[in-house]
Motif scaffolding. Structure first.
Motif, PDB file in Angstrom:
ATOM      1  N   ARG A 150     -41.067 -38.016 -34.977  1.00 52.66           N
ATOM      2  CA  ARG A 150     -39.630 -38.259 -35.047  1.00 52.66           C
ATOM      3  C   ARG A 150     -39.294 -38.595 -36.491  1.00 52.66           C
ATOM      4  O   ARG A 150     -39.895 -39.507 -37.072  1.00 52.66           O
ATOM      5  CB  ARG A 150     -39.221 -39.388 -34.102  1.00 52.66           C
ATOM      6  CG  ARG A 150     -39.452 -39.007 -32.654  1.00 52.66           C
ATOM      7  CD  ARG A 150     -38.710 -39.914 -31.699  1.00 52.66           C
ATOM      8  NE  ARG A 150     -39.027 -39.577 -30.312  1.00 52.66           N
ATOM      9  CZ  ARG A 150     -38.416 -38.636 -29.625  1.00 52.66           C
ATOM     10  NH1 ARG A 150     -37.465 -37.908 -30.193  1.00 52.66           N
ATOM     11  NH2 ARG A 150     -38.744 -38.399 -28.357  1.00 52.66           N
ATOM     12  N   TRP A 151     -38.340 -37.854 -37.061  1.00 54.54           N
ATOM     13  CA  TRP A 151     -38.129 -37.948 -38.498  1.00 54.54           C
ATOM     14  C   TRP A 151     -37.665 -39.325 -38.933  1.00 54.54           C
ATOM     15  O   TRP A 151     -38.118 -39.851 -39.949  1.00 54.54           O
ATOM     16  CB  TRP A 151     -37.099 -36.894 -38.939  1.00 54.54           C
ATOM     17  CG  TRP A 151     -37.302 -36.509 -40.354  1.00 54.54           C
ATOM     18  CD1 TRP A 151     -36.690 -37.047 -41.454  1.00 54.54           C
ATOM     19  CD2 TRP A 151     -38.193 -35.511 -40.838  1.00 54.54           C
ATOM     20  NE1 TRP A 151     -37.156 -36.446 -42.589  1.00 54.54           N
ATOM     21  CE2 TRP A 151     -38.075 -35.501 -42.248  1.00 54.54           C
ATOM     22  CE3 TRP A 151     -39.082 -34.642 -40.230  1.00 54.54           C
ATOM     23  CZ2 TRP A 151     -38.809 -34.630 -43.044  1.00 54.54           C
ATOM     24  CZ3 TRP A 151     -39.809 -33.781 -41.028  1.00 54.54           C
ATOM     25  CH2 TRP A 151     -39.669 -33.776 -42.400  1.00 54.54           C
ATOM     26  N   GLY A 152     -36.776 -39.946 -38.197  1.00 52.95           N
ATOM     27  CA  GLY A 152     -36.235 -41.227 -38.614  1.00 52.95           C
ATOM     28  C   GLY A 152     -37.241 -42.363 -38.449  1.00 52.95           C
ATOM     29  O   GLY A 152     -37.570 -43.051 -39.394  1.00 52.95           O
ATOM     30  N   GLY A 153     -37.731 -42.574 -37.234  1.00 54.83           N
ATOM     31  CA  GLY A 153     -38.620 -43.699 -36.971  1.00 54.83           C
ATOM     32  C   GLY A 153     -40.076 -43.432 -37.278  1.00 54.83           C
ATOM     33  O   GLY A 153     -40.856 -44.372 -37.463  1.00 54.83           O
ATOM     34  N   GLY A 154     -40.470 -42.162 -37.307  1.00 56.98           N
ATOM     35  CA  GLY A 154     -41.847 -41.837 -37.639  1.00 56.98           C
ATOM     36  C   GLY A 154     -42.831 -41.926 -36.488  1.00 56.98           C
ATOM     37  O   GLY A 154     -44.043 -41.808 -36.715  1.00 56.98           O
ATOM     38  N   SER A 155     -42.336 -42.133 -35.257  1.00 59.37           N
ATOM     39  CA  SER A 155     -43.282 -42.186 -34.141  1.00 59.37           C
ATOM     40  C   SER A 155     -43.914 -40.810 -33.940  1.00 59.37           C
ATOM     41  O   SER A 155     -43.283 -39.781 -34.189  1.00 59.37           O
ATOM     42  CB  SER A 155     -42.586 -42.641 -32.863  1.00 59.37           C
ATOM     43  OG  SER A 155     -41.548 -41.735 -32.503  1.00 59.37           O
ATOM     44  N   THR A 156     -45.167 -40.816 -33.498  1.00 58.41           N
ATOM     45  CA  THR A 156     -45.929 -39.574 -33.411  1.00 58.41           C
ATOM     46  C   THR A 156     -46.450 -39.319 -31.994  1.00 58.41           C
ATOM     47  O   THR A 156     -46.601 -40.249 -31.193  1.00 58.41           O
ATOM     48  CB  THR A 156     -47.111 -39.590 -34.379  1.00 58.41           C
ATOM     49  OG1 THR A 156     -47.928 -40.737 -34.091  1.00 58.41           O
ATOM     50  CG2 THR A 156     -46.634 -39.676 -35.821  1.00 58.41           C
ATOM     51  N   HIS A 157     -46.724 -38.063 -31.726  1.00 59.64           N
ATOM     52  CA  HIS A 157     -47.259 -37.639 -30.432  1.00 59.64           C
ATOM     53  C   HIS A 157     -48.292 -36.552 -30.695  1.00 59.64           C
ATOM     54  O   HIS A 157     -48.081 -35.709 -31.567  1.00 59.64           O
ATOM     55  CB  HIS A 157     -46.140 -37.093 -29.541  1.00 59.64           C
ATOM     56  CG  HIS A 157     -44.968 -38.015 -29.423  1.00 59.64           C
ATOM     57  ND1 HIS A 157     -44.869 -38.957 -28.427  1.00 59.64           N
ATOM     58  CD2 HIS A 157     -43.864 -38.165 -30.204  1.00 59.64           C
ATOM     59  CE1 HIS A 157     -43.746 -39.633 -28.584  1.00 59.64           C
ATOM     60  NE2 HIS A 157     -43.119 -39.177 -29.653  1.00 59.64           N
TER      61      HIS A 157
END
Length: 129
Positions: A54-61
């Motif tokens: 996610r570009w804003g928060g940086g969470s990854t999957h």
């Protein structure tokens, strides 16, 4: 409109590493709610999810097949996404595509290719045994 260009693919021996880059031009992703992802595809098979961020928060999957070996990241200042691939295996051989979208993709669709509006042209990764 967004134009995505991948780079960094190539031929590597099993156990080696590569870093893919995906540079975005046009409408930027800085401070957006958008998401970006890497998919891969081999001939005769469907496009497969690899990783998303996610570009804003940086969470990854991550897909289970690459978890612990691949790392997705982004540099908002450069509007660029990366995929660091370590401990590569022959089964990682594929054309790797980056994808992006400005919308806030819900979790249940973040691994779905149809959720992404923008795609790069792909870069070949070949892992020899």
């Amino acid at each position: 409109q967004v134009h995505l260009v991948e780079s960094g693919g190539g031929l590597v021996q099993a156990g080696g590493s590569l870093r893919l880059s995906c540079a975005a031009s046009g409408r930027t992703f800085s401070s957006s709610n958008g998401a970006a992802a890497w998919f891969r595809q081999v001939p005769g098979k469907e496009r497969e999810f690899v990783a998303a961020i996610r570009w804003g928060g940086g969470s990854t999957h991550y897909a289970d097949a690459v978890k612990g070996r691949f790392t997705i990241s982004r540099d908002s200042a450069k509007n660029t996404m990366y995929l660091q691939m370590n401990s590569l295996k022959p089964e990682d051989t594929a054309v790797y595509y980056c994808a992006a979208d400005h919308s806030s993709i819900i979790l249940s669709r973040i691994r779905v290719p149809e959720a992404y509006a923008y795609w790069g042209q792909g870069t070949q990764v070949t892992v020899s045994s």
